[in-house]
Scaffold this motif. Sequence first.
Motif, PDB file in Angstrom:
ATOM      1  N   GLY A   1       0.801  -1.221   0.000  1.00 20.46           N
ATOM      2  CA  GLY A   1       0.000   0.000   0.000  1.00 20.46           C
ATOM      3  C   GLY A   1       0.834   1.270   0.000  1.00 20.46           C
ATOM      4  N   GLY A   2       1.935   1.271  -0.752  1.00 24.71           N
ATOM      5  CA  GLY A   2       2.749   2.469  -0.896  1.00 24.71           C
ATOM      6  C   GLY A   2       3.774   2.681   0.208  1.00 24.71           C
ATOM      7  N   GLU A   3       3.768   1.785   1.189  1.00 26.04           N
ATOM      8  CA  GLU A   3       4.732   1.933   2.285  1.00 26.04           C
ATOM      9  C   GLU A   3       5.763   0.820   2.269  1.00 26.04           C
ATOM     10  OE1 GLU A   3       3.108   2.692   6.231  1.00 26.04           O
ATOM     11  OE2 GLU A   3       1.232   3.274   5.249  1.00 26.04           O
ATOM     12  N   ILE A   4       6.953   1.143   2.732  1.00 27.65           N
ATOM     13  CA  ILE A   4       7.967   0.111   2.948  1.00 27.65           C
ATOM     14  C   ILE A   4       7.699  -0.465   4.334  1.00 27.65           C
ATOM     15  CG2 ILE A   4      10.434  -0.372   3.168  1.00 27.65           C
ATOM     16  CD1 ILE A   4      10.904   2.022   1.226  1.00 27.65           C
ATOM     17  N   VAL A   5       7.173  -1.684   4.372  1.00 30.45           N
ATOM     18  CA  VAL A   5       6.748  -2.266   5.647  1.00 30.45           C
ATOM     19  C   VAL A   5       7.761  -3.271   6.195  1.00 30.45           C
ATOM     20  CG1 VAL A   5       4.293  -1.891   5.185  1.00 30.45           C
ATOM     21  CG2 VAL A   5       5.370  -4.059   4.498  1.00 30.45           C
ATOM     22  N   GLY A   6       8.847  -3.477   5.469  1.00 28.47           N
ATOM     23  CA  GLY A   6       9.877  -4.370   5.974  1.00 28.47           C
ATOM     24  C   GLY A   6      11.152  -4.189   5.188  1.00 28.47           C
ATOM     25  N   ARG A   7      12.280  -4.425   5.841  1.00 26.92           N
ATOM     26  CA  ARG A   7      13.552  -4.395   5.118  1.00 26.92           C
ATOM     27  C   ARG A   7      14.529  -5.308   5.828  1.00 26.92           C
ATOM     28  NH1 ARG A   7      14.676   1.463   4.535  1.00 26.92           N
ATOM     29  NH2 ARG A   7      12.528   1.683   5.187  1.00 26.92           N
ATOM     30  N   GLY A   8      15.378  -5.945   5.033  1.00 29.61           N
ATOM     31  CA  GLY A   8      16.364  -6.860   5.604  1.00 29.61           C
ATOM     32  C   GLY A   8      16.777  -7.865   4.553  1.00 29.61           C
ATOM     33  N   THR A   9      17.548  -8.851   4.982  1.00 29.24           N
ATOM     34  CA  THR A   9      17.885  -9.946   4.070  1.00 29.24           C
ATOM     35  C   THR A   9      16.731 -10.939   4.075  1.00 29.24           C
ATOM     36  OG1 THR A   9      18.889 -11.254   5.818  1.00 29.24           O
ATOM     37  CG2 THR A   9      20.349  -9.718   4.631  1.00 29.24           C
ATOM     38  N   HIS A  10      16.797 -11.886   3.153  1.00 34.50           N
ATOM     39  CA  HIS A  10      15.766 -12.926   3.072  1.00 34.50           C
ATOM     40  C   HIS A  10      15.583 -13.619   4.426  1.00 34.50           C
ATOM     41  CE1 HIS A  10      13.491 -16.315   1.469  1.00 34.50           C
ATOM     42  NE2 HIS A  10      14.378 -17.117   2.036  1.00 34.50           N
ATOM     43  N   ASP A  11      16.683 -14.020   5.030  1.00 36.18           N
ATOM     44  CA  ASP A  11      16.582 -14.749   6.308  1.00 36.18           C
ATOM     45  C   ASP A  11      16.004 -13.884   7.414  1.00 36.18           C
ATOM     46  OD1 ASP A  11      17.526 -17.066   5.213  1.00 36.18           O
ATOM     47  OD2 ASP A  11      19.612 -16.712   5.801  1.00 36.18           O
TER      48      ASP A  11
ATOM     49  N   LEU B   1      13.971 -11.275   7.080  1.00 38.26           N
ATOM     50  CA  LEU B   1      12.545 -11.017   6.845  1.00 38.26           C
ATOM     51  C   LEU B   1      11.710 -12.263   7.089  1.00 38.26           C
ATOM     52  CD1 LEU B   1      12.901  -8.778   3.691  1.00 38.26           C
ATOM     53  CD2 LEU B   1      11.952  -8.062   5.892  1.00 38.26           C
ATOM     54  N   LEU B   2      12.276 -13.393   6.708  1.00 37.66           N
ATOM     55  CA  LEU B   2      11.572 -14.668   6.914  1.00 37.66           C
ATOM     56  C   LEU B   2      11.306 -14.889   8.401  1.00 37.66           C
ATOM     57  CD1 LEU B   2      10.603 -16.765   4.919  1.00 37.66           C
ATOM     58  CD2 LEU B   2      12.779 -17.971   5.209  1.00 37.66           C
ATOM     59  N   ALA B   3      12.236 -14.432   9.235  1.00 37.31           N
ATOM     60  CA  ALA B   3      12.108 -14.639  10.676  1.00 37.31           C
ATOM     61  C   ALA B   3      11.191 -13.611  11.338  1.00 37.31           C
ATOM     62  CB  ALA B   3      13.496 -14.595  11.325  1.00 37.31           C
ATOM     63  N   THR B   4      11.051 -12.419  10.730  1.00 38.03           N
ATOM     64  CA  THR B   4      10.418 -11.328  11.468  1.00 38.03           C
ATOM     65  C   THR B   4       9.237 -10.649  10.781  1.00 38.03           C
ATOM     66  OG1 THR B   4      11.923  -9.722  10.457  1.00 38.03           O
ATOM     67  CG2 THR B   4      12.613 -10.680  12.562  1.00 38.03           C
ATOM     68  N   ASN B   5       9.108 -10.765   9.455  1.00 35.66           N
ATOM     69  CA  ASN B   5       8.142  -9.903   8.763  1.00 35.66           C
ATOM     70  C   ASN B   5       6.938 -10.696   8.255  1.00 35.66           C
ATOM     71  OD1 ASN B   5       7.179  -8.406   6.098  1.00 35.66           O
ATOM     72  ND2 ASN B   5       8.091  -6.888   7.465  1.00 35.66           N
ATOM     73  N   GLU B   6       5.764 -10.363   8.774  1.00 31.39           N
ATOM     74  CA  GLU B   6       4.565 -11.134   8.432  1.00 31.39           C
ATOM     75  C   GLU B   6       4.183 -10.998   6.961  1.00 31.39           C
ATOM     76  OE1 GLU B   6       1.251 -10.507  11.069  1.00 31.39           O
ATOM     77  OE2 GLU B   6       2.521 -10.859  12.831  1.00 31.39           O
ATOM     78  N   VAL B   7       4.339  -9.794   6.413  1.00 34.10           N
ATOM     79  CA  VAL B   7       3.979  -9.603   5.002  1.00 34.10           C
ATOM     80  C   VAL B   7       4.899 -10.461   4.125  1.00 34.10           C
ATOM     81  CG1 VAL B   7       3.789  -7.906   3.130  1.00 34.10           C
ATOM     82  CG2 VAL B   7       3.139  -7.262   5.461  1.00 34.10           C
ATOM     83  N   TYR B   8       6.190 -10.468   4.464  1.00 33.26           N
ATOM     84  CA  TYR B   8       7.150 -11.267   3.688  1.00 33.26           C
ATOM     85  C   TYR B   8       6.848 -12.761   3.843  1.00 33.26           C
ATOM     86  CZ  TYR B   8      11.589 -12.484   1.478  1.00 33.26           C
ATOM     87  OH  TYR B   8      12.553 -12.971   0.614  1.00 33.26           O
ATOM     88  N   GLN B   9       6.537 -13.168   5.061  1.00 34.65           N
ATOM     89  CA  GLN B   9       6.195 -14.580   5.285  1.00 34.65           C
ATOM     90  C   GLN B   9       5.002 -14.986   4.425  1.00 34.65           C
ATOM     91  OE1 GLN B   9       5.568 -14.319   9.497  1.00 34.65           O
ATOM     92  NE2 GLN B   9       7.752 -14.508  10.002  1.00 34.65           N
ATOM     93  N   GLU B  10       4.038 -14.081   4.329  1.00 35.27           N
ATOM     94  CA  GLU B  10       2.840 -14.346   3.519  1.00 35.27           C
ATOM     95  C   GLU B  10       3.213 -14.481   2.040  1.00 35.27           C
ATOM     96  OE1 GLU B  10      -0.840 -15.287   2.657  1.00 35.27           O
ATOM     97  OE2 GLU B  10      -0.166 -14.947   4.730  1.00 35.27           O
ATOM     98  N   ILE B  11       4.113 -13.603   1.559  1.00 32.18           N
ATOM     99  CA  ILE B  11       4.548 -13.665   0.156  1.00 32.18           C
ATOM    100  C   ILE B  11       5.271 -14.991  -0.103  1.00 32.18           C
ATOM    101  CG2 ILE B  11       6.142 -12.641  -1.543  1.00 32.18           C
ATOM    102  CD1 ILE B  11       5.530  -9.893  -0.161  1.00 32.18           C
ATOM    103  N   VAL B  12       6.107 -15.408   0.830  1.00 32.91           N
ATOM    104  CA  VAL B  12       6.854 -16.657   0.669  1.00 32.91           C
ATOM    105  C   VAL B  12       5.897 -17.856   0.633  1.00 32.91           C
ATOM    106  CG1 VAL B  12       8.517 -18.204   1.791  1.00 32.91           C
ATOM    107  CG2 VAL B  12       8.956 -15.750   1.706  1.00 32.91           C
ATOM    108  N   ARG B  13       4.838 -17.794   1.464  1.00 35.57           N
ATOM    109  CA  ARG B  13       3.883 -18.906   1.519  1.00 35.57           C
ATOM    110  C   ARG B  13       3.006 -18.979   0.274  1.00 35.57           C
ATOM    111  NH1 ARG B  13       3.302 -17.950   7.130  1.00 35.57           N
ATOM    112  NH2 ARG B  13       1.667 -16.417   6.761  1.00 35.57           N
ATOM    113  N   SER B  14       2.743 -17.830  -0.358  1.00 38.10           N
ATOM    114  CA  SER B  14       1.741 -17.806  -1.444  1.00 38.10           C
ATOM    115  C   SER B  14       2.291 -18.395  -2.737  1.00 38.10           C
ATOM    116  CB  SER B  14       1.266 -16.381  -1.678  1.00 38.10           C
ATOM    117  OG  SER B  14       2.339 -15.574  -2.131  1.00 38.10           O
TER     118      SER B  14
END
Length: 242
Positions: free
Chosen positions: A217-227, A229-242
Amino acid sequence: SPAAGQIKFENVTFGFPGAEKPVIADASFVAEPGKTTAIIGSTGAGKTVLLNLMLRLYDPQEGSITIDGAPVDALTRAQLARTVSLVPQRPYLFGGTIASNLRFGRTDANDAELWEALRVAQGEDFVREKELGLEEPVSQGGTNVSGGQRQRLSIARALVAKPLVYLFDDSFSALDVATDARLRAALPDATEGATTIIVAQRVSTITEADQILVMEGGEIVGRGTHDELLATNEVYQEIVRS
Ligand code: GTP
Ligand code: MG
């Protein structure tokens, strides 16, 4: 200091005229030379607009965008075009030849440089199969080459230009997984030292990125390496699962 291609966004907000909600809201990040910054997020998140802001296709209402500390709006469009190469989400070829399309960003490139860019972009084989090779005619809009071939020519064109900054807007998702992997294996050598920003749909395309920005939605809601973000970011986890 010599030009290096560091891109810096500070509190950038942009909305299209008449729209109630900004498309980019308070975005801050730094993309460093020699590093790969990836941007991932759902459709409409603002990824393309973010890249287009760097090329000044539009200017933000708030905040600043700089290259090596210089505001992008202080550069002429010609200076910007020499510094930054965008491979657009919908690549465009103009009427001419394969060679003239590849030389768009640097007219003095020789044939060997064109072939080398095609090799990296995984476009060498199909150009060699053309009767006239590099001199094969291309119709306006590139309607006589396939979508995947257009994509590869567009990537090769950016490589020929040898800019300080590469922007790849979803340039790899239309390629099959094996071609995507070969291209990304060849890319680091070809773009060594440059600032590389990759918008991606497939997580597999960006797992090796030095930094991943997650947009929603126009915002940067997470930043980091893959590992990270995988450990901490819900939006990224959702993208990985989808
Ligand atoms: P995908 O490419 O589908 O993954 O999406 P994206 O993340 O690249 O989204 P993009 O940056 O293209 O768009 C962000 C938002 O801006 C969306 O809500 C778009 O509808 C809107 N938008 C994009 N271009 C324009 C435009 O030219 N005018 C207006 N008014 N809105 C636009
Ligand atoms: Mg887009």
